[in-house]
Design a protein around this motif. Structure first.
Motif, short mmCIF file in Angstrom:
data_model
loop_
_atom_site.label_atom_id
_atom_site.label_comp_id
_atom_site.label_asym_id
_atom_site.label_seq_id
_atom_site.Cartn_x
_atom_site.Cartn_y
_atom_site.Cartn_z
N SER A 112 0.85 -1.20 0.00
CA SER A 112 0.00 0.00 0.00
C SER A 112 0.89 1.24 0.00
O SER A 112 2.00 1.23 0.52
CB SER A 112 -0.93 -0.01 1.21
OG SER A 112 -0.41 0.79 2.22
N MET A 113 0.36 2.31 -0.60
CA MET A 113 1.11 3.56 -0.71
C MET A 113 1.52 4.09 0.66
O MET A 113 2.62 4.60 0.85
CB MET A 113 0.26 4.62 -1.40
CG MET A 113 0.09 4.37 -2.87
SD MET A 113 1.60 4.75 -3.74
CE MET A 113 0.99 5.81 -5.01
N GLU A 217 -1.19 8.29 -13.31
CA GLU A 217 -1.09 8.03 -11.86
C GLU A 217 -0.17 9.04 -11.18
O GLU A 217 -0.49 9.54 -10.10
CB GLU A 217 -0.57 6.60 -11.62
CG GLU A 217 -1.60 5.52 -11.89
CD GLU A 217 -2.78 5.60 -10.95
OE1 GLU A 217 -2.57 5.75 -9.74
OE2 GLU A 217 -3.93 5.54 -11.44
N ALA A 218 0.96 9.31 -11.83
CA ALA A 218 1.92 10.25 -11.21
C ALA A 218 1.32 11.65 -11.13
O ALA A 218 1.57 12.38 -10.19
CB ALA A 218 3.22 10.26 -12.02
N ASP A 223 -0.64 10.24 -1.91
CA ASP A 223 -0.22 9.53 -0.70
C ASP A 223 1.26 9.69 -0.37
O ASP A 223 1.63 10.11 0.73
CB ASP A 223 -0.51 8.02 -0.79
CG ASP A 223 -1.74 7.72 -1.58
OD1 ASP A 223 -1.91 8.32 -2.66
OD2 ASP A 223 -2.53 6.86 -1.15
N LEU A 224 2.12 9.34 -1.32
CA LEU A 224 3.56 9.36 -1.06
C LEU A 224 4.04 10.76 -0.70
O LEU A 224 4.75 10.95 0.28
CB LEU A 224 4.33 8.88 -2.30
CG LEU A 224 4.61 7.39 -2.42
CD1 LEU A 224 5.44 7.13 -3.65
CD2 LEU A 224 5.31 6.84 -1.20
N SER A 238 -2.50 17.59 -6.32
CA SER A 238 -3.55 16.87 -5.60
C SER A 238 -3.54 17.18 -4.11
O SER A 238 -4.58 17.15 -3.46
CB SER A 238 -3.45 15.36 -5.85
OG SER A 238 -2.15 14.94 -5.59
N ILE A 239 -2.37 17.49 -3.57
CA ILE A 239 -2.31 17.87 -2.15
C ILE A 239 -2.97 19.24 -1.96
O ILE A 239 -3.74 19.46 -1.03
CB ILE A 239 -0.85 17.90 -1.63
CG1 ILE A 239 -0.30 16.48 -1.63
CG2 ILE A 239 -0.77 18.51 -0.24
CD1 ILE A 239 1.10 16.34 -1.09
N ARG A 240 -2.69 20.15 -2.90
CA ARG A 240 -3.32 21.49 -2.83
C ARG A 240 -4.84 21.34 -2.93
O ARG A 240 -5.59 21.99 -2.22
CB ARG A 240 -2.79 22.36 -3.98
CG ARG A 240 -3.35 23.75 -3.98
CD ARG A 240 -2.73 24.58 -2.85
NE ARG A 240 -3.60 25.67 -2.42
CZ ARG A 240 -4.31 25.69 -1.30
NH1 ARG A 240 -4.27 24.69 -0.45
NH2 ARG A 240 -5.06 26.71 -0.99
#
Lengths: 282, 435
Positions: A112-113, A217-218, A223-224, A238-240
């Motif tokens: 899992s990530m 995906e990248a 998650d990472l 995606s975090i923003r």
């Protein structure tokens, strides 16, 4: 029961599921992207036209997030292709325990990530991390260094997803007809010539598919990057988006950002697919 | 057959009746940490007294805000009460997620029972409005732990005095805090000066910086007019940011995303001489099973700044009744029980940080643990972050501006705070505040 009824029995639940959980939220969020709606309040959503899109596209912080994401995608996907394809080349020959080796090499992508994130966080730790110890780097701060942190995350991603590229590349390599190599050998073609004239062109279509999947995906990675570092230099889009939607509760604005991201992913994927078709035609 | 059916119906009826007999249940939502466990122990005593079953449901801190507001937004009745962060007051009260407790507050004289700062920051919104939305439940603030054995080592004491010209001891001001951090910062010995908050995911970095800001006499802005220009980027705030950034230079390697877990580890793993943390995490430092240095760990309140101002960043939470609860009446009865002196005393005995002024001021409480005295001192000098509904945006902007400067060394303190002031002005303007 008629054939038509059986067909409907299988198809209708899937269609309903798709409409309820994908199409409807997609359209609903499109509507929200033109409003100032905040889910944390009970205030009604007001139509603001293209204001959200205008604000986002003129926000230097958002462009910084996109630049970081692009850098991450390029480094990560390039690394995965080089490592994955390289390992596939090594495995595409008769070696002992080939099956076992292939299975072991696939393990990272099965984790899992979150686990991978925590695992690499420990590996990178400047106090007790094994990476600095093995490379003799002393107390080098992989995740605290604003210039290095993004590459550190990309390295973890390369470790995790190179096996995916390797797997697809292996499938492509095993499909290359052996007689082509035999003919090249008879003609005394060099290894490099054989690679660029036979191997790469024939594996290219399947490699392109791997690149499309990994790029998508990248681009969406969360998650990472979220677990490993909290540098502004690692804040991918995606975090923003997550912070805007679920910490700041700017629902309308975050829907608009999600659509901008969607359009970008679609555009990049289309470019790849066009290129893939060209490669296939050759 | 008829007999079978009759028996079945009777069984279902009995089950329903027994369910309704146990229907007096309350669910309190809080973050997953030790005080939530203490609260569960406390409410078990409420159950023994009243028969009302109270469950404290928890979620990790990282998800706490998201999960709470997701439930609020859905107008869900899963939680009857919530022990919410002080910054949520504006967002949750203006959106109607919290039941207004002003009447309850006045009828029960809660303002006289709880410490004034906790009433101001955990319960009242807008500031000075006389409207209350929560009962101060878990008092908390940012304090400091330190290695007593390092501080009391005669060789270290002599060396320190020779270098700085005054005796080594608990820092009286931020200048001494900095000197001690510098003195113990010895990377070659794997020993470092200080552990501070740097995590910019939520409010850690803001809380850490606020400890410097408030004690340097600075403010976030004017809470009445929402004016920030010349305040958050004024000389005092700039000096505070310089001081905090300087402390970062004395932290252990990799101290770039640290909050309460890492800062306690700085003490337990022999990494740092001093460590910033919320008081709520100090009990773990006195437990020898979690801290091999428990016997040698001391505590102190945030020291004063250069002009003698002494304040600390507020943590902690108030307990509110959720508007969508089906058990509001029962929840109010629980709050009546919760504010009783004997309950607050018991809460403190179990490990909760009471906000009750009487309990805080009692010698019994102040001497109960090595950190209670520091906690008592701190709870009368606390200040908080903005509690307006858009606090999360303001927090995000602070993280975006301060983090690259503190951790990455980008720009000057003045440039950093000028940019933050501009961000905050724009955000307040967007929401029509101060106009």
């Amino acid at each position: 029961m008629s054939d038509l009824a059986i067909r409907n029995l299988f198809i209708i639940p899937t269609i309903v599921f798709l409409i309820v959980f994908n199409i409807f939220p997609l359209l609903y969020s499109l509507g929200y992207s033109f409003t100032d709606f905040r889910a944390s309040t009970n205030a009604p959503a007001n139509f603001v036209g293209l204001d959200n899109y205008r604000t986002l596209l003129s926000d230097p912080f958002i462009w910084r997030n996109f630049t970081i994401t692009a850098k991450y995608v390029i480094v990560s996907v390039t690394g995965q292709v080089i490592v994955g394809f390289g390992v596939a080349m090594l495995l595409n020959r008769e070696i002992p325990f080939k099956g076992l080796l292939t299975t072991l090499l696939l393990l990272p992508m099965m984790l899992s990530m979150a686990v991978v994130g925590l695992f690499w966080k420990m590996l990178y730790d400047p106090n007790f991390g094994v990476i600095n110890y093995a490379l003799g780097l002393g107390k080098f701060e992989w995740l605290a260094d604003p210039d290095m942190a993004l590459y550190a995350i990309a390295i973890a991603d390369i470790w995790m997803w190179s096996p995916f590229v390797m797997l697809l590349s292996l499938a492509g390599l095993s499909a290359v007809p052996k007689h082509l190599y035999e003919a090249a050998a008879i003609d005394r073609a060099s290894g490099l010539y054989t690679f660029f004239r036979i191997t790469l062109p024939l594996v290219a279509p399947i490699l392109m598919i791997a690149i499309i999947f990994r790029t998508m995906e990248a681009f969406k990675t969360f998650d990472l990057a979220y677990i490993l570092a909290s540098q502004p230099t690692t804040e991918v889009i995606s975090i923003r988006l997550y912070k805007m939607a679920f910490q700041e509760w700017q629902t309308g604005m975050s829907c608009a950002l999600a659509y901008i991201v969607l359009i970008m992913v679609l555009a990049i994927t289309n470019i790849y697919i066009k290129y893939l078709n060209k490669v296939k035609e050759r | 057959m008829r007999g079978t059916w009759t028996g079945l119906v009777a069984g279902v009826g009995m089950t329903l009746m027994s369910t309704s007999a146990y229907s007096q249940e309350l669910t309190i939502f809080w973050a997953e940490w030790d005080p939530a466990n203490y609260l569960q122990e406390l409410v078990n005593e409420y159950e023994a007294e009243t028969g009302v079953v109270v469950t404290v449901e928890t979620t990790p801190w990282a998800d706490f805000q998201t999960k709470a507001f997701t439930e609020f937004n859905a107008q869900g009745s899963a939680y009857d009460l919530i022990v919410g962060d002080s910054q949520w007051l504006g967002a949750a009260s203006e959106a109607g997620h919290y039941v207004e407790l002003t009447e309850f507050f006045n009828a029960n004289k809660v303002g006289d029972i709880m410490a004034p700062a906790t009433v101001k920051y955990y319960a009242e919104y807008p500031g000075n409005s006389g409207r209350y939305w929560a009962i101060p439940a878990e008092g908390d603030a940012v304090g400091w732990s330190y290695r007593k054995d390092w501080f009391e080592d005669p060789a270290e004491m002599a060396a320190f005095e020779a270098k700085y010209g005054y005796p080594l001891g608990v820092p009286a001001d931020w200048k001494q805090l900095r000197d001690i951090a510098e003195f113990f910062h010895r990377p070659d010995q794997n020993r470092y000066g200080i552990a501070i908050y740097t995590d910019n995911s939520y409010d850690a970095l803001a809380m850490g910086f606020e400890n410097a800001l408030f004690s340097h006499g600075g403010e976030l802005g004017d809470p009445n007019t929402f004016e920030v220009e010349g305040i958050i980027n004024g000389p005092k705030a700039v000096a505070a940011l310089d001081a905090y950034r300087e402390l970062y230079g004395f932290t252990p390697p990799g101290w770039a995303k640290t909050f309460f877990v890492e800062n306690n580890q700085a003490i337990t793993e022999n990494l740092a001489a001093m460590s910033m943390n919320f008081f709520a995490f100090f009990p773990a430092l006195l437990n020898e099973t979690t801290n091999p240095n428990a016997a040698n760990t001391g505590f102190f309140a945030n020291p004063a700044g250069p002009s003698g101002d002494r304040f600390a960043a507020l943590g902690g939470q108030g307990i509110s009744v959720v508007s969508y609860s089906q058990n509001q009446e029962e929840a109010m009865k629980f709050l009546e029980w919760f504010i009783k002196d004997e309950t607050q005393k018991r809460w403190a005995e179990l490990g909760g940080y009471t906000a009750s002024a009487a309990v805080l001021e009692s010698q019994e409480f102040r001497q109960a643990t090595p950190y209670n005295e520091a906690f008592y001192q701190t709870m009368f000098i606390v200040k908080d972050f903005w509690a307006v509904p858009e606090y999360a945006e303001l927090l995000g902007q602070l993280n975006n501006r301060l983090y690259p400067h503190i951790v990455g060394g980008e720009g000057t303190a003045q440039e950093t705070l000028d940019a933050l002031a501009a961000d905050w002005k724009a955000t307040f303007a967007k929401y029509g505040r101060g106009q």
